[in-house]
Design a protein around this motif. Structure first.
Motif, PDB file in Angstrom:
ATOM      1  N   GLY A  32      -6.078  -1.628  -0.635  1.00 56.47           N
ATOM      2  CA  GLY A  32      -7.470  -1.302   0.418  1.00 56.47           C
ATOM      3  C   GLY A  32      -7.557   0.096   0.814  1.00 56.47           C
ATOM      4  O   GLY A  32      -6.908   0.855   0.665  1.00 56.47           O
ATOM      5  N   ARG A  33      -8.628   0.174   1.562  1.00 59.86           N
ATOM      6  CA  ARG A  33      -9.078   1.538   2.216  1.00 59.86           C
ATOM      7  C   ARG A  33      -8.039   1.747   3.243  1.00 59.86           C
ATOM      8  O   ARG A  33      -7.783   0.645   4.172  1.00 59.86           O
ATOM      9  CB  ARG A  33     -10.386   1.472   2.929  1.00 59.86           C
ATOM     10  CG  ARG A  33     -11.555   1.348   1.694  1.00 59.86           C
ATOM     11  CD  ARG A  33     -12.723   1.548   2.560  1.00 59.86           C
ATOM     12  NE  ARG A  33     -13.430   0.341   2.973  1.00 59.86           N
ATOM     13  CZ  ARG A  33     -14.501   0.193   3.742  1.00 59.86           C
ATOM     14  NH1 ARG A  33     -15.208   1.371   3.867  1.00 59.86           N
ATOM     15  NH2 ARG A  33     -14.936  -0.748   4.150  1.00 59.86           N
ATOM     16  N   HIS A  43       0.807  -1.164  -0.008  1.00 53.45           N
ATOM     17  CA  HIS A  43       0.069   0.077  -0.019  1.00 53.45           C
ATOM     18  C   HIS A  43       0.908   1.258   0.019  1.00 53.45           C
ATOM     19  O   HIS A  43       1.867   1.241   0.714  1.00 53.45           O
ATOM     20  CB  HIS A  43      -0.845  -0.011   1.452  1.00 53.45           C
ATOM     21  CG  HIS A  43      -1.870   0.985   1.248  1.00 53.45           C
ATOM     22  ND1 HIS A  43      -1.811   2.353   1.310  1.00 53.45           N
ATOM     23  CD2 HIS A  43      -3.270   0.757   0.926  1.00 53.45           C
ATOM     24  CE1 HIS A  43      -3.015   2.939   1.220  1.00 53.45           C
ATOM     25  NE2 HIS A  43      -4.063   2.189   0.999  1.00 53.45           N
ATOM     26  N   PRO A  44       0.592   2.347  -0.781  1.00 55.08           N
ATOM     27  CA  PRO A  44       1.565   3.382  -1.112  1.00 55.08           C
ATOM     28  C   PRO A  44       1.578   4.027   0.549  1.00 55.08           C
ATOM     29  O   PRO A  44       2.599   4.905   0.688  1.00 55.08           O
ATOM     30  CB  PRO A  44       0.614   4.517  -2.044  1.00 55.08           C
ATOM     31  CG  PRO A  44      -0.740   3.911  -2.180  1.00 55.08           C
ATOM     32  CD  PRO A  44      -0.528   2.176  -1.800  1.00 55.08           C
ATOM     33  N   HIS A  45       0.660   3.817   1.413  1.00 51.76           N
ATOM     34  CA  HIS A  45       0.582   4.817   2.691  1.00 51.76           C
ATOM     35  C   HIS A  45       1.496   3.770   3.696  1.00 51.76           C
ATOM     36  O   HIS A  45       1.066   4.141   5.074  1.00 51.76           O
ATOM     37  CB  HIS A  45      -0.570   5.321   3.313  1.00 51.76           C
ATOM     38  CG  HIS A  45      -1.208   5.930   2.207  1.00 51.76           C
ATOM     39  ND1 HIS A  45      -2.713   6.534   2.514  1.00 51.76           N
ATOM     40  CD2 HIS A  45      -0.987   6.753   1.222  1.00 51.76           C
ATOM     41  CE1 HIS A  45      -3.144   7.357   1.550  1.00 51.76           C
ATOM     42  NE2 HIS A  45      -1.866   7.571   0.719  1.00 51.76           N
ATOM     43  N   HIS A  46       2.177   2.894   3.425  1.00 53.64           N
ATOM     44  CA  HIS A  46       2.722   1.846   4.405  1.00 53.64           C
ATOM     45  C   HIS A  46       3.489   2.620   5.449  1.00 53.64           C
ATOM     46  O   HIS A  46       3.687   2.303   6.622  1.00 53.64           O
ATOM     47  CB  HIS A  46       3.545   0.851   3.526  1.00 53.64           C
ATOM     48  CG  HIS A  46       4.703   1.347   2.931  1.00 53.64           C
ATOM     49  ND1 HIS A  46       6.097   1.494   3.326  1.00 53.64           N
ATOM     50  CD2 HIS A  46       4.990   1.751   1.918  1.00 53.64           C
ATOM     51  CE1 HIS A  46       6.594   1.815   2.463  1.00 53.64           C
ATOM     52  NE2 HIS A  46       6.598   2.076   1.596  1.00 53.64           N
ATOM     53  N   ALA A  47       4.465   3.661   5.208  1.00 49.75           N
ATOM     54  CA  ALA A  47       5.119   4.205   6.053  1.00 49.75           C
ATOM     55  C   ALA A  47       4.345   4.961   7.212  1.00 49.75           C
ATOM     56  O   ALA A  47       4.524   4.918   8.381  1.00 49.75           O
ATOM     57  CB  ALA A  47       6.255   5.106   5.546  1.00 49.75           C
ATOM     58  N   SER A  80       0.695  -5.018   7.026  1.00 50.90           N
ATOM     59  CA  SER A  80      -0.766  -5.002   6.828  1.00 50.90           C
ATOM     60  C   SER A  80      -0.662  -4.535   5.648  1.00 50.90           C
ATOM     61  O   SER A  80      -1.718  -4.656   4.893  1.00 50.90           O
ATOM     62  CB  SER A  80      -1.301  -4.153   8.012  1.00 50.90           C
ATOM     63  OG  SER A  80      -2.556  -3.838   7.728  1.00 50.90           O
ATOM     64  N   ALA A  81       0.254  -3.362   5.266  1.00 50.92           N
ATOM     65  CA  ALA A  81       0.050  -2.838   3.817  1.00 50.92           C
ATOM     66  C   ALA A  81       0.418  -3.619   2.887  1.00 50.92           C
ATOM     67  O   ALA A  81       0.092  -3.496   1.728  1.00 50.92           O
ATOM     68  CB  ALA A  81       1.092  -1.579   4.088  1.00 50.92           C
ATOM     69  N   ARG A  82       1.130  -4.901   3.105  1.00 47.46           N
ATOM     70  CA  ARG A  82       1.215  -5.618   2.014  1.00 47.46           C
ATOM     71  C   ARG A  82       0.067  -6.789   1.792  1.00 47.46           C
ATOM     72  O   ARG A  82      -0.110  -7.355   0.828  1.00 47.46           O
ATOM     73  CB  ARG A  82       2.655  -6.625   2.425  1.00 47.46           C
ATOM     74  CG  ARG A  82       3.748  -5.996   2.266  1.00 47.46           C
ATOM     75  CD  ARG A  82       4.980  -6.821   2.688  1.00 47.46           C
ATOM     76  NE  ARG A  82       6.375  -6.159   2.603  1.00 47.46           N
ATOM     77  CZ  ARG A  82       7.102  -5.540   1.611  1.00 47.46           C
ATOM     78  NH1 ARG A  82       6.510  -5.846   0.613  1.00 47.46           N
ATOM     79  NH2 ARG A  82       8.073  -5.067   1.762  1.00 47.46           N
ATOM     80  N   ILE A  83      -0.524  -7.058   3.011  1.00 46.29           N
ATOM     81  CA  ILE A  83      -1.841  -7.746   2.870  1.00 46.29           C
ATOM     82  C   ILE A  83      -3.034  -7.011   2.073  1.00 46.29           C
ATOM     83  O   ILE A  83      -3.546  -7.694   1.196  1.00 46.29           O
ATOM     84  CB  ILE A  83      -2.279  -8.256   4.277  1.00 46.29           C
ATOM     85  CG1 ILE A  83      -1.338  -8.923   4.918  1.00 46.29           C
ATOM     86  CG2 ILE A  83      -3.681  -8.983   4.105  1.00 46.29           C
ATOM     87  CD1 ILE A  83      -1.484  -9.029   6.359  1.00 46.29           C
ATOM     88  N   LEU A  84      -3.048  -5.653   2.316  1.00 48.43           N
ATOM     89  CA  LEU A  84      -4.284  -4.987   1.418  1.00 48.43           C
ATOM     90  C   LEU A  84      -3.331  -3.919   0.727  1.00 48.43           C
ATOM     91  O   LEU A  84      -3.671  -2.783   0.967  1.00 48.43           O
ATOM     92  CB  LEU A  84      -4.971  -4.495   2.518  1.00 48.43           C
ATOM     93  CG  LEU A  84      -6.267  -5.513   3.590  1.00 48.43           C
ATOM     94  CD1 LEU A  84      -6.603  -4.677   4.599  1.00 48.43           C
ATOM     95  CD2 LEU A  84      -6.944  -6.113   2.557  1.00 48.43           C
ATOM     96  N   PRO A  85      -2.767  -4.083  -0.324  1.00 44.44           N
ATOM     97  CA  PRO A  85      -1.989  -3.181  -1.171  1.00 44.44           C
ATOM     98  C   PRO A  85      -2.882  -2.042  -1.813  1.00 44.44           C
ATOM     99  O   PRO A  85      -2.327  -1.055  -2.011  1.00 44.44           O
ATOM    100  CB  PRO A  85      -1.397  -4.023  -2.279  1.00 44.44           C
ATOM    101  CG  PRO A  85      -1.966  -5.431  -2.182  1.00 44.44           C
ATOM    102  CD  PRO A  85      -2.664  -5.528  -0.707  1.00 44.44           C
TER     103      PRO A  85
END
Ligand code: 3E9
Ligand code: MG
Ligand code: MG
Ligand code: MG
Ligand code: MG
Length: 364
Positions: free
Chosen positions: A63-64, A19-23, A56-61
């Motif tokens: 996602g909301r 997910h782009p907002h992972h950080a 989590s950002a990898r599980i829902l790349p």
């Protein structure tokens, strides 16, 4: 001392994504852990460095973002229970008392307004998670989350009984326990919430769809057992993972590693065939769900080889930097594990491969 095992690159046909907002999500999850004071100060100090938000950002790349955050906080909370109470805490050796605490937590998840466990940080964190599940999920998804939490709790009580006795279950019992005690099934409702849809029960509960989710749990937990073996073996006291179960069955550590890899490779090949078949015939929601199972598998892999939780920089684990595209075992043949051998009856053998027992019966 036995020589350190070196884990080779593991077979993964699933592309990585994040997910782009992972950080930001990772920073927010660390803040959430502090706000609710999840775990002892010592445990929390470790958990907030382990990039659980990135996982989590990898599980829902795609996602909301609110649900990616919710899942990240929930996974951190689960480690608060699994590390804090089950593996490193007193209750991990007292299955009866552990069952009592976990029943109380289930009540808090189900009825957050119940005036109980009011000074307990894990209960407060769980109330917050439940509020957010009400916001982003349906009544059905919330109910399944509570039920899945119960099946996870049930399995860690079984694990605690083995810890107390110092025993190692056989491979069939371990597989059955591990389908639940990796807390993979509690994540499933959040895969739907992440993309704002509800999979209808007639699709989700189809035997073949449930099997695909179970195969994902198997792959995720076997991979975890392979990647976390170094961390688990060096920790003081009892540990339980697939490698230890296979060693108990008479294999050397290196043979156990090779067999565990072959087992997960065989399940990965079957999972790929089954999900291709189901995607071709299912609804758009089912296709999204199956895609998310794959993101869950790959996310756990990428996180598993990179998080300091498993690389343990002060005593480095020999983990692979990459994955590979060839399985060590691609046979379409049931594993010798009765609890899951039926998975192979759901998919026809690929052309030129060994036919399964069931297909021989059908064509005879
Ligand atoms: C995993 O097994 C225990 C769970 C409670 C961890 C929470 C993680 C998830 C819900 C997502 C699934 C991810 C996995 C299984 C990595 P174990 O062996 O106690 O985990 P550990 O990190 O200690 O090796
Ligand atoms: Mg555990
Ligand atoms: Mg653990
Ligand atoms: Mg582990
Ligand atoms: Mg080492």
């Amino acid at each position: 001392m036995e020589p350190e095992l070196s884990v080779p690159p593991i077979f993964s046909p699933i592309p990585p994504a994040i997910h782009p907002h992972h950080a930001d999500i990772d920073v927010q999850t660390a803040a959430w852990a502090e706000t609710f004071r999840i775990g002892s100060d010592e445990l929390r100090g470790k958990l907030v460095t382990q990039e659980i938000g990135t996982f989590s950002a990898r599980i829902l790349p795609e996602g909301r973002a609110e649900v990616v955050s919710l899942l990240a906080d929930f996974v951190l909370w689960l480690f608060g229970v699994d590390d804090g109470h089950c593996e490193e805490g007193e209750l991990g050796h007292r299955p009866g008392d552990l069952a009592g605490l976990l029943h109380r937590l289930i009540r808090v998840a189900q009825n957050p307004e119940a005036p109980m466990m009011q000074d307990d940080p894990l209960a407060a964190g769980l109330r917050d998670l439940r509020l957010r599940i009400d916001r982003y999920g349906t009544a059905g998804q919330r109910a399944r989350w509570v039920d899945a939490l119960r099946e996870y709790f049930f399995s860690v009580v079984w694990e605690a009984a083995h810890r107390r006795a110092g025993t190692v279950p056989d491979l069939n019992d371990y597989t059955l326990m591990r389908l639940y005690d990796g807390a993979t099934s509690v994540v499933l409702p959040m895969l739907e919430m992440g993309y704002g849809y509800e999979l209808q029960p007639h699709e989700r509960d189809r035997t073949a769809v449930r099997a695909a989710a179970e195969m994902a749990s198997f792959i995720i937990t076997w991979d975890n057992d392979i990647f976390s073996h170094h961390k688990e073996r060096r920790s003081p006291g009892y540990y339980l993972n697939a490698l230890r179960v296979l060693e108990q069955g008479g294999l050397s550590p290196q043979e156990a590693l090779d067999v565990a890899i072959a087992q997960r490779d065989r399940v990965m090949c079957l999972y790929t065939r089954l999900t291709e078949q189901l995607s071709a015939e299912g609804s758009p929601q089912l296709r999204q769900y199956l895609n998310s199972l794959s993101s869950f598998i790959r996310g756990a892999q990428d996180w598993g080889i990179s998080s300091v939780r498993y690389t343990t920089p002060d005593d480095p684990a020999n983990l692979p930097p990459v994955f590979c595209d060839t399985p060590t075992d691609d046979r379409h043949e049931p594993l010798d594990i009765p609890a899951v051998a039926w998975w192979w009856e759901l998919v026809p053998a690929p052309a030129g491969q060994t036919t399964t027992r069931r297909r021989v019966e059908q064509t005879a």
